[in-house]
Write an enzyme that holds these catalytic residues in place. Structure first.
Site, PDB file in Angstrom:
ATOM      1  N   HIS A  35       2.836  -7.933 -10.598  1.00  0.00           N
ATOM      2  CA  HIS A  35       3.622  -8.593  -9.544  1.00  0.00           C
ATOM      3  C   HIS A  35       4.281  -9.890 -10.026  1.00  0.00           C
ATOM      4  O   HIS A  35       3.712 -10.962  -9.823  1.00  0.00           O
ATOM      5  CB  HIS A  35       2.700  -8.984  -8.384  1.00  0.00           C
ATOM      6  CG  HIS A  35       2.188  -7.856  -7.578  1.00  0.00           C
ATOM      7  ND1 HIS A  35       2.808  -7.424  -6.434  1.00  0.00           N
ATOM      8  CD2 HIS A  35       1.106  -7.070  -7.734  1.00  0.00           C
ATOM      9  CE1 HIS A  35       2.125  -6.422  -5.918  1.00  0.00           C
ATOM     10  NE2 HIS A  35       1.087  -6.177  -6.689  1.00  0.00           N
ATOM     11  N   CYS A  59       4.267  -2.313  -8.498  1.00  0.00           N
ATOM     12  CA  CYS A  59       2.941  -1.866  -8.077  1.00  0.00           C
ATOM     13  C   CYS A  59       3.011  -0.642  -7.139  1.00  0.00           C
ATOM     14  O   CYS A  59       3.274   0.448  -7.614  1.00  0.00           O
ATOM     15  CB  CYS A  59       2.213  -3.054  -7.462  1.00  0.00           C
ATOM     16  SG  CYS A  59       0.442  -2.925  -7.590  1.00  0.00           S
ATOM     17  N   ILE A  83      -2.946  -6.567  -8.934  1.00  0.00           N
ATOM     18  CA  ILE A  83      -3.696  -6.483  -7.675  1.00  0.00           C
ATOM     19  C   ILE A  83      -3.878  -5.009  -7.328  1.00  0.00           C
ATOM     20  O   ILE A  83      -2.922  -4.342  -6.919  1.00  0.00           O
ATOM     21  CB  ILE A  83      -2.945  -7.192  -6.524  1.00  0.00           C
ATOM     22  CG1 ILE A  83      -2.637  -8.643  -6.899  1.00  0.00           C
ATOM     23  CG2 ILE A  83      -3.759  -7.130  -5.231  1.00  0.00           C
ATOM     24  CD1 ILE A  83      -1.627  -9.317  -5.980  1.00  0.00           C
ATOM     25  N   ARG A  84      -5.056  -4.486  -7.521  1.00  0.00           N
ATOM     26  CA  ARG A  84      -5.329  -3.054  -7.284  1.00  0.00           C
ATOM     27  C   ARG A  84      -4.178  -2.207  -7.874  1.00  0.00           C
ATOM     28  O   ARG A  84      -3.617  -1.346  -7.209  1.00  0.00           O
ATOM     29  CB  ARG A  84      -5.485  -2.767  -5.790  1.00  0.00           C
ATOM     30  CG  ARG A  84      -6.709  -3.388  -5.194  1.00  0.00           C
ATOM     31  CD  ARG A  84      -6.839  -3.063  -3.720  1.00  0.00           C
ATOM     32  NE  ARG A  84      -7.053  -1.655  -3.525  1.00  0.00           N
ATOM     33  CZ  ARG A  84      -6.450  -0.914  -2.601  1.00  0.00           C
ATOM     34  NH1 ARG A  84      -5.585  -1.439  -1.775  1.00  0.00           N
ATOM     35  NH2 ARG A  84      -6.715   0.350  -2.476  1.00  0.00           N
ATOM     36  N   GLU A 144       0.874  -1.174   0.000  1.00  0.00           N
ATOM     37  CA  GLU A 144       0.000   0.000   0.000  1.00  0.00           C
ATOM     38  C   GLU A 144       0.913   1.227   0.000  1.00  0.00           C
ATOM     39  O   GLU A 144       1.680   1.425   0.940  1.00  0.00           O
ATOM     40  CB  GLU A 144      -0.883  -0.049   1.251  1.00  0.00           C
ATOM     41  CG  GLU A 144      -1.902   1.042   1.333  1.00  0.00           C
ATOM     42  CD  GLU A 144      -2.878   1.026   0.152  1.00  0.00           C
ATOM     43  OE1 GLU A 144      -3.308  -0.058  -0.265  1.00  0.00           O
ATOM     44  OE2 GLU A 144      -3.179   2.120  -0.351  1.00  0.00           O
ATOM     45  N   ARG A 194      -3.567   5.651  -9.360  1.00  0.00           N
ATOM     46  CA  ARG A 194      -3.684   4.533  -8.416  1.00  0.00           C
ATOM     47  C   ARG A 194      -4.997   3.764  -8.610  1.00  0.00           C
ATOM     48  O   ARG A 194      -6.027   4.356  -8.919  1.00  0.00           O
ATOM     49  CB  ARG A 194      -3.620   5.039  -6.971  1.00  0.00           C
ATOM     50  CG  ARG A 194      -2.257   5.528  -6.581  1.00  0.00           C
ATOM     51  CD  ARG A 194      -2.250   6.020  -5.143  1.00  0.00           C
ATOM     52  NE  ARG A 194      -2.517   4.952  -4.206  1.00  0.00           N
ATOM     53  CZ  ARG A 194      -2.874   5.151  -2.943  1.00  0.00           C
ATOM     54  NH1 ARG A 194      -3.015   6.375  -2.480  1.00  0.00           N
ATOM     55  NH2 ARG A 194      -3.103   4.133  -2.154  1.00  0.00           N
ATOM     56  N   GLU A 240       6.585 -11.465  -8.644  1.00  0.00           N
ATOM     57  CA  GLU A 240       6.926 -12.317  -7.480  1.00  0.00           C
ATOM     58  C   GLU A 240       5.766 -13.203  -7.064  1.00  0.00           C
ATOM     59  O   GLU A 240       5.917 -14.093  -6.235  1.00  0.00           O
ATOM     60  CB  GLU A 240       7.406 -11.439  -6.309  1.00  0.00           C
ATOM     61  CG  GLU A 240       6.331 -10.729  -5.500  1.00  0.00           C
ATOM     62  CD  GLU A 240       5.712  -9.514  -6.198  1.00  0.00           C
ATOM     63  OE1 GLU A 240       6.042  -9.256  -7.370  1.00  0.00           O
ATOM     64  OE2 GLU A 240       4.896  -8.841  -5.547  1.00  0.00           O
TER      65      GLU A 240
HETATM   66  N1  GLN Z   1      -3.378  -0.139  -4.510  1.00  0.00           N
HETATM   67  C1  GLN Z   1      -2.066   0.007  -3.943  1.00  0.00           C
HETATM   68  C2  GLN Z   1      -1.694   1.482  -3.828  1.00  0.00           C
HETATM   69  O1  GLN Z   1      -2.311   2.284  -4.420  1.00  0.00           O
HETATM   70  C3  GLN Z   1      -1.032  -0.741  -4.750  1.00  0.00           C
HETATM   71  C4  GLN Z   1      -1.391  -2.196  -4.803  1.00  0.00           C
HETATM   72  C5  GLN Z   1      -0.243  -3.133  -4.862  1.00  0.00           C
HETATM   73  O2  GLN Z   1       0.903  -2.773  -4.632  1.00  0.00           O
HETATM   74  N2  GLN Z   1      -0.556  -4.372  -5.117  1.00  0.00           N
HETATM   75  O3  GLN Z   1      -0.769   1.796  -3.160  1.00  0.00           O
END
Ligand code: GLN
Length: 188
Positions: free
Chosen positions: A168, A80, A132-133, A49, A106, A170
């Site tokens: 990602h 990410c 992922i997001r 995050e 984001r 990993e």
């Molecule tokens: N949604 C996260 C952000 O805005 C990033 C998501 C992630 O690293 N998988 O910081």
């Protein structure tokens, strides 16, 4: 050679495992302190995050040392949230390290529940891409090379010693993107 993974929050263990899987002789080091940072030849800023990572980087007093090392040429790879921290512009927010000439938005691929696995070419290798997001790269500067695209949008970029991916690697069993980064660090 030692490769560090910033270990404040996010997918740290997965990156450390991937580095060791490419080459057992490379030290895979969690980085939380200035001394640990000084001991590595390259750094991965993992996903997680970005707001949390920003806060923790500030309180662990790592902002300036990391920025200085990257500016001095240390190879770095942001996945990410790591991409968000490196970007020059973040839509609706103040940028953080501002070292990579891209704009990002984001969470532009949707919420946690919209996570998905795409596929495509990364530097002539066909790979799976776990989102992922994820942030979307909405602009790429002239000095930035696009290493991978998904759906017509850049998802992996490089500017000299700085690499960033929206996805990602990993989270897969394929260590070839890690291998690419390690070759940026001078060794496979
Ligand atoms: N949604 C996260 C952000 O805005 C990033 C998501 C992630 O690293 N998988 O910081």
């Amino acid at each position: 050679m030692n490769i560090g993974v910033l270990a404040l929050q996010g997918s740290v263990a997965e990156h450390l495992k991937m580095i060791s899987s490419v080459n057992k002789k490379i030290g895979a080091i969690p980085v939380r302190t200035i001394d640990e940072l000084a001991s590595v030849d390259g750094l991965i800023i993992p996903g997680g995050e970005s707001t949390t990572l920003r806060r923790l980087l500030d309180s662990f007093k790592l902002y300036t040392p990391i920025k200085e090392r990257i500016m001095a040429g240390m190879p770095v790879w942001g996945t990410c949230a790591g991409l968000i921290l490196l970007a020059n512009r973040v839509e609706g927010e103040t940028p953080y390290l501002s070292l990579l000439d891209v704009d990002v938005k984001r969470n532009a691929y949707g919420r946690q529940i919209d996570s998905f696995v795409g596929e495509g070419d990364f530097d002539n290798m066909y790979i799976n891409m776990v989102f992922i997001r994820a942030p979307k790269i909405t602009r790429v500067g002239d000095d930035v090379t696009v290493l991978a695209e998904y759906d017509g949008t850049p998802v992996a970029v490089r500017q000299d010693n700085i690499m960033a991916t929206s996805f990602h690697p990993e989270m897969t069993r394929d260590n070839r993107v890690h291998k690419y980064f390690l070759s940026m660090c001078g060794k496979e």
